[in-house]
Scaffold this motif. Structure first.
Motif, PDB file in Angstrom:
ATOM      1  N   GLY A   1      -0.167  -0.069 -11.191  1.00 25.78           N
ATOM      2  CA  GLY A   1       1.180  -0.579 -11.427  1.00 25.78           C
ATOM      3  C   GLY A   1       1.220  -2.072 -11.581  1.00 25.78           C
ATOM      4  O   GLY A   1       0.286  -2.683 -12.102  1.00 25.78           O
ATOM      5  N   GLN A   2       2.317  -2.671 -11.141  1.00 23.58           N
ATOM      6  CA  GLN A   2       2.621  -4.069 -11.394  1.00 23.58           C
ATOM      7  C   GLN A   2       2.004  -5.001 -10.352  1.00 23.58           C
ATOM      8  O   GLN A   2       1.800  -6.178 -10.607  1.00 23.58           O
ATOM      9  CB  GLN A   2       4.155  -4.205 -11.372  1.00 23.58           C
ATOM     10  N   TYR A   3       1.758  -4.455  -9.160  1.00 22.01           N
ATOM     11  CA  TYR A   3       1.198  -5.253  -8.073  1.00 22.01           C
ATOM     12  C   TYR A   3      -0.270  -4.876  -7.847  1.00 22.01           C
ATOM     13  O   TYR A   3      -0.726  -3.826  -8.286  1.00 22.01           O
ATOM     14  CB  TYR A   3       2.026  -5.055  -6.800  1.00 22.01           C
ATOM     15  N   ASP A   4      -1.008  -5.740  -7.147  1.00 24.48           N
ATOM     16  CA  ASP A   4      -2.427  -5.485  -6.916  1.00 24.48           C
ATOM     17  C   ASP A   4      -2.689  -4.765  -5.601  1.00 24.48           C
ATOM     18  O   ASP A   4      -3.607  -3.971  -5.505  1.00 24.48           O
ATOM     19  CB  ASP A   4      -3.196  -6.821  -6.920  1.00 24.48           C
ATOM     20  N   LEU A   5      -1.892  -5.084  -4.592  1.00 26.58           N
ATOM     21  CA  LEU A   5      -2.152  -4.548  -3.259  1.00 26.58           C
ATOM     22  C   LEU A   5      -0.883  -3.994  -2.617  1.00 26.58           C
ATOM     23  O   LEU A   5       0.218  -4.499  -2.867  1.00 26.58           O
ATOM     24  CB  LEU A   5      -2.703  -5.652  -2.334  1.00 26.58           C
ATOM     25  N   MET A   6      -1.060  -2.993  -1.775  1.00 22.33           N
ATOM     26  CA  MET A   6       0.017  -2.457  -0.934  1.00 22.33           C
ATOM     27  C   MET A   6      -0.385  -2.678   0.520  1.00 22.33           C
ATOM     28  O   MET A   6      -1.456  -2.212   0.942  1.00 22.33           O
ATOM     29  CB  MET A   6       0.166  -0.952  -1.216  1.00 22.33           C
ATOM     30  N   LEU A   7       0.464  -3.387   1.255  1.00 17.94           N
ATOM     31  CA  LEU A   7       0.212  -3.631   2.673  1.00 17.94           C
ATOM     32  C   LEU A   7       1.228  -2.844   3.499  1.00 17.94           C
ATOM     33  O   LEU A   7       2.411  -2.798   3.149  1.00 17.94           O
ATOM     34  CB  LEU A   7       0.398  -5.118   3.013  1.00 17.94           C
ATOM     35  N   LYS A   8       0.760  -2.275   4.572  1.00 16.57           N
ATOM     36  CA  LYS A   8       1.681  -1.642   5.522  1.00 16.57           C
ATOM     37  C   LYS A   8       1.608  -2.442   6.818  1.00 16.57           C
ATOM     38  O   LYS A   8       0.505  -2.693   7.312  1.00 16.57           O
ATOM     39  CB  LYS A   8       1.250  -0.194   5.758  1.00 16.57           C
ATOM     40  N   CYS A   9       2.759  -2.856   7.320  1.00 21.15           N
ATOM     41  CA  CYS A   9       2.780  -3.732   8.496  1.00 21.15           C
ATOM     42  C   CYS A   9       3.693  -3.148   9.562  1.00 21.15           C
ATOM     43  O   CYS A   9       4.724  -2.544   9.247  1.00 21.15           O
ATOM     44  CB  CYS A   9       3.322  -5.124   8.123  1.00 21.15           C
ATOM     45  N   TYR A  10       3.324  -3.355  10.793  1.00 23.97           N
ATOM     46  CA  TYR A  10       4.168  -2.950  11.929  1.00 23.97           C
ATOM     47  C   TYR A  10       4.649  -4.191  12.657  1.00 23.97           C
ATOM     48  O   TYR A  10       3.843  -4.948  13.195  1.00 23.97           O
ATOM     49  CB  TYR A  10       3.371  -2.086  12.916  1.00 23.97           C
ATOM     50  N   LEU A  11       5.962  -4.382  12.675  1.00 16.80           N
ATOM     51  CA  LEU A  11       6.535  -5.540  13.372  1.00 16.80           C
ATOM     52  C   LEU A  11       7.298  -5.061  14.601  1.00 16.80           C
ATOM     53  O   LEU A  11       7.793  -3.932  14.641  1.00 16.80           O
ATOM     54  CB  LEU A  11       7.505  -6.282  12.454  1.00 16.80           C
ATOM     55  N   ASP A  12       7.417  -5.934  15.592  1.00 15.24           N
ATOM     56  CA  ASP A  12       8.276  -5.619  16.728  1.00 15.24           C
ATOM     57  C   ASP A  12       9.730  -5.565  16.274  1.00 15.24           C
ATOM     58  O   ASP A  12      10.131  -6.328  15.381  1.00 15.24           O
ATOM     59  CB  ASP A  12       8.156  -6.712  17.807  1.00 15.24           C
ATOM     60  N   GLU A  13      10.484  -4.676  16.868  1.00 15.91           N
ATOM     61  CA  GLU A  13      11.925  -4.665  16.645  1.00 15.91           C
ATOM     62  C   GLU A  13      12.473  -6.070  16.887  1.00 15.91           C
ATOM     63  O   GLU A  13      12.068  -6.747  17.847  1.00 15.91           O
ATOM     64  CB  GLU A  13      12.617  -3.712  17.646  1.00 15.91           C
ATOM     65  N   GLY A  14      13.347  -6.516  16.049  1.00 16.58           N
ATOM     66  CA  GLY A  14      13.987  -7.803  16.270  1.00 16.58           C
ATOM     67  C   GLY A  14      13.241  -8.959  15.626  1.00 16.58           C
ATOM     68  O   GLY A  14      13.753 -10.065  15.546  1.00 16.58           O
ATOM     69  N   THR A  15      12.011  -8.704  15.126  1.00 17.36           N
ATOM     70  CA  THR A  15      11.303  -9.739  14.376  1.00 17.36           C
ATOM     71  C   THR A  15      12.094 -10.062  13.113  1.00 17.36           C
ATOM     72  O   THR A  15      12.635  -9.162  12.482  1.00 17.36           O
ATOM     73  CB  THR A  15       9.914  -9.235  13.936  1.00 17.36           C
ATOM     74  N   ASP A  16      12.155 -11.335  12.722  1.00 11.52           N
ATOM     75  CA  ASP A  16      12.789 -11.721  11.452  1.00 11.52           C
ATOM     76  C   ASP A  16      11.785 -11.402  10.334  1.00 11.52           C
ATOM     77  O   ASP A  16      10.781 -12.099  10.164  1.00 11.52           O
ATOM     78  CB  ASP A  16      13.120 -13.215  11.476  1.00 11.52           C
TER      79      ASP A  16
ATOM     80  N   VAL B   1      -6.391  -7.654   5.648  1.00  9.72           N
ATOM     81  CA  VAL B   1      -6.820  -6.676   6.654  1.00  9.72           C
ATOM     82  C   VAL B   1      -6.964  -7.334   8.027  1.00  9.72           C
ATOM     83  O   VAL B   1      -6.702  -6.704   9.061  1.00  9.72           O
ATOM     84  CB  VAL B   1      -8.154  -6.026   6.223  1.00  9.72           C
ATOM     85  N   ASP B   2      -7.365  -8.581   8.032  1.00  9.34           N
ATOM     86  CA  ASP B   2      -7.588  -9.273   9.296  1.00  9.34           C
ATOM     87  C   ASP B   2      -6.354 -10.006   9.800  1.00  9.34           C
ATOM     88  O   ASP B   2      -6.417 -10.738  10.784  1.00  9.34           O
ATOM     89  CB  ASP B   2      -8.749 -10.274   9.130  1.00  9.34           C
ATOM     90  N   THR B   3      -5.227  -9.835   9.088  1.00  8.20           N
ATOM     91  CA  THR B   3      -3.998 -10.506   9.493  1.00  8.20           C
ATOM     92  C   THR B   3      -3.286  -9.675  10.558  1.00  8.20           C
ATOM     93  O   THR B   3      -3.162  -8.467  10.420  1.00  8.20           O
ATOM     94  CB  THR B   3      -3.082 -10.696   8.264  1.00  8.20           C
ATOM     95  N   GLU B   4      -2.840 -10.339  11.580  1.00 11.39           N
ATOM     96  CA  GLU B   4      -2.117  -9.668  12.656  1.00 11.39           C
ATOM     97  C   GLU B   4      -0.908  -8.916  12.102  1.00 11.39           C
ATOM     98  O   GLU B   4      -0.237  -9.410  11.204  1.00 11.39           O
ATOM     99  CB  GLU B   4      -1.646 -10.741  13.653  1.00 11.39           C
ATOM    100  N   LEU B   5      -0.658  -7.737  12.589  1.00 12.00           N
ATOM    101  CA  LEU B   5       0.493  -6.903  12.244  1.00 12.00           C
ATOM    102  C   LEU B   5       0.305  -6.130  10.934  1.00 12.00           C
ATOM    103  O   LEU B   5       1.097  -5.246  10.625  1.00 12.00           O
ATOM    104  CB  LEU B   5       1.790  -7.725  12.155  1.00 12.00           C
ATOM    105  N   VAL B   6      -0.745  -6.466  10.175  1.00  9.59           N
ATOM    106  CA  VAL B   6      -1.041  -5.694   8.960  1.00  9.59           C
ATOM    107  C   VAL B   6      -1.965  -4.542   9.356  1.00  9.59           C
ATOM    108  O   VAL B   6      -3.061  -4.771   9.868  1.00  9.59           O
ATOM    109  CB  VAL B   6      -1.734  -6.565   7.893  1.00  9.59           C
ATOM    110  N   SER B   7      -1.518  -3.297   9.107  1.00 16.15           N
ATOM    111  CA  SER B   7      -2.324  -2.167   9.566  1.00 16.15           C
ATOM    112  C   SER B   7      -3.089  -1.455   8.451  1.00 16.15           C
ATOM    113  O   SER B   7      -4.065  -0.778   8.704  1.00 16.15           O
ATOM    114  CB  SER B   7      -1.450  -1.153  10.301  1.00 16.15           C
ATOM    115  N   GLU B   8      -2.613  -1.572   7.196  1.00 15.74           N
ATOM    116  CA  GLU B   8      -3.312  -0.928   6.084  1.00 15.74           C
ATOM    117  C   GLU B   8      -3.244  -1.812   4.852  1.00 15.74           C
ATOM    118  O   GLU B   8      -2.224  -2.445   4.602  1.00 15.74           O
ATOM    119  CB  GLU B   8      -2.657   0.418   5.703  1.00 15.74           C
ATOM    120  N   VAL B   9      -4.306  -1.802   4.065  1.00 15.51           N
ATOM    121  CA  VAL B   9      -4.334  -2.537   2.795  1.00 15.51           C
ATOM    122  C   VAL B   9      -4.985  -1.634   1.746  1.00 15.51           C
ATOM    123  O   VAL B   9      -6.092  -1.132   1.958  1.00 15.51           O
ATOM    124  CB  VAL B   9      -5.142  -3.847   2.919  1.00 15.51           C
TER     125      VAL B   9
END
Lengths: 79, 79, 79, 79, 79, 79, 79, 79
Positions: free
Chosen positions: A36-51, A23-31
């Protein structure tokens, strides 16, 4: 802007601790903890062109307690 | 009441030992060894309103010998 | 409130048409086209106590053009 | 006795109708609607020596509205 | 007789070594290295009534170098 | 010539380092970082008659930082 | 430029016919028949800024004989 | 000789009928009904140099009642 969803498997018993870090990581907007098979779902917003691969590898996979990741790229948001 | 199924992968060779521990875990009502990708199937009954993610993380993933979990939520039982 | 993510596979070539329908569906708050095995990711907010299985079956699977669904339950949002 | 779990994907929007049929099917002891890739989880008790493949093929897959099945064999129940 | 297929993932770089061990394991009749997610496919013949879960857990998962297993039960052979 | 695709999961945070090693590995002709469950996609050209299982086991799985592999065999290229 | 891999499942028995069509599709640079769950692997080069979801939906899923697609995004090529 | 395993999903309720057809198909040496996601496991022996993709597409996928296939290539048999 580029939206991505990252499903995260954490070390056993550490999902909530990792969620708090994420939650406190830059660019991560939702946790969310999820069913299911995974523990967490993260939604992140990156700048266009980010690798995205580099973001996953260097910013998400290196969070203490992360064990595995699965990345979904959002091509377009509908509103 | 809320029913969930948790498929569990154990450390190699320890499925039956984990099964014995799981049977004695509060809220776990059934334990079966199974075919496929996971070693055990657990059926658990939680109170409505329990945080399921917290239950999985703190009660199931911390059983000695558990290596991985996959959680299915039962929405409704038909009778 | 209860958050769920529903990944949707649509009939071939109809992902964007289904996305437009989904956006206008009650309780659906976000719709994204995504990489991977499914075409769309939906985020929905249900009232506590709603039968999620019934919502998926009657509201999402019956949208014209939907072919398959995969449901993830969000246990908790971290902020 | 032989316990098996059968996860069932139904035709779109028909999960609850199929669940009602499944509950009344001989040898099926429990039916739940579930999260994830499948719509229903069935628990069945077969006599030892029953051909499980034949049971799935002739009794479960032929229920009207069933679209796909995934079978897990329970080797042993722990109590 | 009961036929089962066990797909085995080995520790990295050890597939052929594990294959050689598996070939000499009682009840294992065939060993192949394979494409896909697993490294080896084992075909085993067990006596009717053998606890398959116990066989997998105690005989296959304990072979040095085995990392993961996936078990398929053969219900019937057609000839 | 025989073409194969190998999807590689690396140790956390090491995908780009492994990619750099893989590029310099004999018979590996392309390396991409990718979305989904794996970190890298490798395309390799082997001589007809090469034991592919041995190539994966001894050349790819032994690259430092590799954690898991998934192998797809290309039967034929269309041009 | 943006590289993507699209795994394609075709209608039964039509993989080679679809492969021939795909090869002649604009932006598709390679087509291979493959082992595993899908029949074909396509490699495509899109212009930066192209809506990938739209490309998959309108150009690939609409090829006669295509039944299902799985999309992997290449973030970066290593050379 | 080249060994391959083909897992087959059949139209609902037709697994045993397809099994009977498959047994009589040239190059198919074994047919088993199985647990899991697929209905049948076929083991086939092809001549070296046979186009495996073509065999799957033209000989297996065209058997009446076949709905889906998953192909595993055996690289080497250990004896």
């Amino acid at each position: 802007m580029q939206t991505i969803f990252v499903m995260v498997k954490t070390e056993l018993g550490r999902a909530y601790e990792v969620a708090t870090l994420a939650v406190d990581t830059e660019l991560v907007s939702e946790v969310h903890s999820i069913s299911g098979q995974y523990d967490l779902m993260l939604k992140c917003y990156l700048d266009e062109g980010t690798d995205i691969g580099s973001f996953i590898t260097e910013r998400i996979q290196t969070l203490p307690g992360v064990r595995d990741t699965f990345t979904l790229i959002a091509f377009k948001a509908f509103t």
